[in-house]
Design an enzyme around this catalytic site. Sequence first.
Site, mmCIF file in Angstrom:
data_model
loop_
_atom_site.group_PDB
_atom_site.id
_atom_site.type_symbol
_atom_site.label_atom_id
_atom_site.label_comp_id
_atom_site.label_asym_id
_atom_site.label_seq_id
_atom_site.Cartn_x
_atom_site.Cartn_y
_atom_site.Cartn_z
ATOM 1 N N ASN A 12 0.866 -1.180 0.000
ATOM 2 C CA ASN A 12 0.000 0.000 0.000
ATOM 3 C C ASN A 12 0.902 1.228 0.000
ATOM 4 O O ASN A 12 1.514 1.542 1.022
ATOM 5 C CB ASN A 12 -0.889 -0.042 1.259
ATOM 6 C CG ASN A 12 -1.738 1.201 1.415
ATOM 7 O OD1 ASN A 12 -1.775 2.056 0.533
ATOM 8 N ND2 ASN A 12 -2.423 1.307 2.551
ATOM 9 N N TRP A 13 0.996 1.881 -1.159
ATOM 10 C CA TRP A 13 1.901 3.043 -1.252
ATOM 11 C C TRP A 13 1.329 4.266 -0.546
ATOM 12 O O TRP A 13 2.009 5.264 -0.387
ATOM 13 C CB TRP A 13 2.158 3.395 -2.724
ATOM 14 C CG TRP A 13 2.882 2.345 -3.507
ATOM 15 C CD1 TRP A 13 3.225 1.085 -3.106
ATOM 16 C CD2 TRP A 13 3.370 2.471 -4.860
ATOM 17 N NE1 TRP A 13 3.876 0.420 -4.112
ATOM 18 C CE2 TRP A 13 3.978 1.247 -5.197
ATOM 19 C CE3 TRP A 13 3.335 3.488 -5.818
ATOM 20 C CZ2 TRP A 13 4.557 1.020 -6.459
ATOM 21 C CZ3 TRP A 13 3.908 3.265 -7.060
ATOM 22 C CH2 TRP A 13 4.522 2.042 -7.374
ATOM 23 N N LYS A 14 0.054 4.220 -0.163
ATOM 24 C CA LYS A 14 -0.637 5.373 0.452
ATOM 25 C C LYS A 14 -0.462 6.593 -0.464
ATOM 26 O O LYS A 14 -0.389 6.420 -1.677
ATOM 27 C CB LYS A 14 -0.137 5.602 1.882
ATOM 28 C CG LYS A 14 -0.223 4.303 2.707
ATOM 29 C CD LYS A 14 -0.061 4.491 4.171
ATOM 30 C CE LYS A 14 -0.197 3.148 4.882
ATOM 31 N NZ LYS A 14 -0.114 3.228 6.320
ATOM 32 N N HIS A 101 -9.456 0.999 5.029
ATOM 33 C CA HIS A 101 -8.180 1.186 5.736
ATOM 34 C C HIS A 101 -8.429 2.095 6.942
ATOM 35 O O HIS A 101 -9.259 3.009 6.872
ATOM 36 C CB HIS A 101 -7.144 1.799 4.793
ATOM 37 C CG HIS A 101 -5.767 1.769 5.370
ATOM 38 N ND1 HIS A 101 -5.344 2.669 6.311
ATOM 39 C CD2 HIS A 101 -4.738 0.908 5.174
ATOM 40 C CE1 HIS A 101 -4.101 2.368 6.666
ATOM 41 N NE2 HIS A 101 -3.705 1.308 5.981
ATOM 42 N N GLU A 103 -6.865 4.497 8.061
ATOM 43 C CA GLU A 103 -6.673 5.931 7.786
ATOM 44 C C GLU A 103 -7.937 6.522 7.171
ATOM 45 O O GLU A 103 -8.294 7.671 7.449
ATOM 46 C CB GLU A 103 -5.438 6.125 6.876
ATOM 47 C CG GLU A 103 -4.163 5.886 7.668
ATOM 48 C CD GLU A 103 -2.991 5.354 6.869
ATOM 49 O OE1 GLU A 103 -3.004 5.423 5.634
ATOM 50 O OE2 GLU A 103 -2.045 4.844 7.510
ATOM 51 N N GLU A 171 -5.171 -5.177 10.426
ATOM 52 C CA GLU A 171 -4.183 -4.128 10.646
ATOM 53 C C GLU A 171 -4.485 -3.414 11.960
ATOM 54 O O GLU A 171 -5.328 -2.500 11.993
ATOM 55 C CB GLU A 171 -4.223 -3.104 9.509
ATOM 56 C CG GLU A 171 -3.858 -3.676 8.160
ATOM 57 C CD GLU A 171 -3.261 -2.612 7.237
ATOM 58 O OE1 GLU A 171 -2.202 -2.866 6.693
ATOM 59 O OE2 GLU A 171 -3.839 -1.531 7.110
ATOM 60 N N GLY A 177 2.595 2.210 10.894
ATOM 61 C CA GLY A 177 3.536 3.326 10.782
ATOM 62 C C GLY A 177 4.223 3.679 12.085
ATOM 63 O O GLY A 177 4.825 4.742 12.202
ATOM 64 N N SER A 214 3.624 -2.184 10.336
ATOM 65 C CA SER A 214 5.076 -2.211 10.555
ATOM 66 C C SER A 214 5.736 -3.510 10.106
ATOM 67 O O SER A 214 6.656 -4.002 10.765
ATOM 68 C CB SER A 214 5.398 -1.904 12.024
ATOM 69 O OG SER A 214 4.985 -0.582 12.344
ATOM 70 N N GLY A 235 2.994 -1.141 4.279
ATOM 71 C CA GLY A 235 2.963 0.287 3.949
ATOM 72 C C GLY A 235 4.358 0.771 3.585
ATOM 73 O O GLY A 235 4.867 0.519 2.492
ATOM 74 N N GLY A 236 5.006 1.447 4.528
ATOM 75 C CA GLY A 236 6.307 2.088 4.294
ATOM 76 C C GLY A 236 7.321 1.209 3.573
ATOM 77 O O GLY A 236 7.982 1.663 2.618
#
Length: 253
Positions: A12-14, A101, A103, A171, A177, A214, A235-236
């Site tokens: 997920n590049w967000k 998600h 977010e 998640e 994150g 993470s 993610g990251g």
Amino acid sequence: MAFTNKKIIAGNWKMNGLKRDSWQLINDLLSKYETPDEKHNFEMIVCPPSTLLSEVVSMTEGSPIRVGAQNCSDKLNGAYTGEISPVMIKDIGANFVILGHSERRSYFKESNADVASKAELAIEQGLTPIICIGETLEQKENGSALAVIEDQFMNSIPSNATTENVIVAYEPVWAIGTGRSATTQDIIDVITKIREVSEKKFGLRDVSVLYGGSVKSSNADEIFAISDVDGVLVGGASLKADEFWKIAEASEK
Ligand code: 13P
């Protein structure tokens, strides 16, 4: 049957990535496959921002890398300025969409009902939704995590879903994150609960369940050692080809 028997490695590049970053990242990932039909025991899915979807679909055409969006509308088309319909995502050539998600649930106030109606239309249009569920730190600490998971599962997954046409991502919000991944026991407890509720909803336990929060190459071995984990939503670390590839390789050990 679950969506696939292979491990799912989803990125997920967000809201990250410009054209040149996506060329670099996708080229670097493609170069890790020695041949386009090289056999791996994982299914790699990248979910770039919608501005890059078309670009990434073209770049990955004929390769094993599959593409998903990060959100979609619950309307097919019409006067909904700024929205993107699942039929448009499908038309571009993407096959997945991340929905619910945390977010989006927290910043954009998406409810379980909103997520379910988006997912219902996405399935109708032939997309596979990756539906995210997970408790907050407060819910974990006050002991309501499993009840929250059950509620989100029962109410975010639409009535046209089956274990074959949806993927669920666990998640925990406190692990996203933060560098603090859930422990093996946390993951086992929640996935056991998800399978229990899946049986209640679908009469089947084997819905594909990803873990996200993470995930890095340094903890991927530990996560894949949990036999009930069907894959990861990263993610990251999905923004770095080497890291993302190492996570994928960890799924094959
Ligand atoms: P991080 O891997 O950056 O913690 O993000 C997880 C996530 O939200 C994936 O959807």
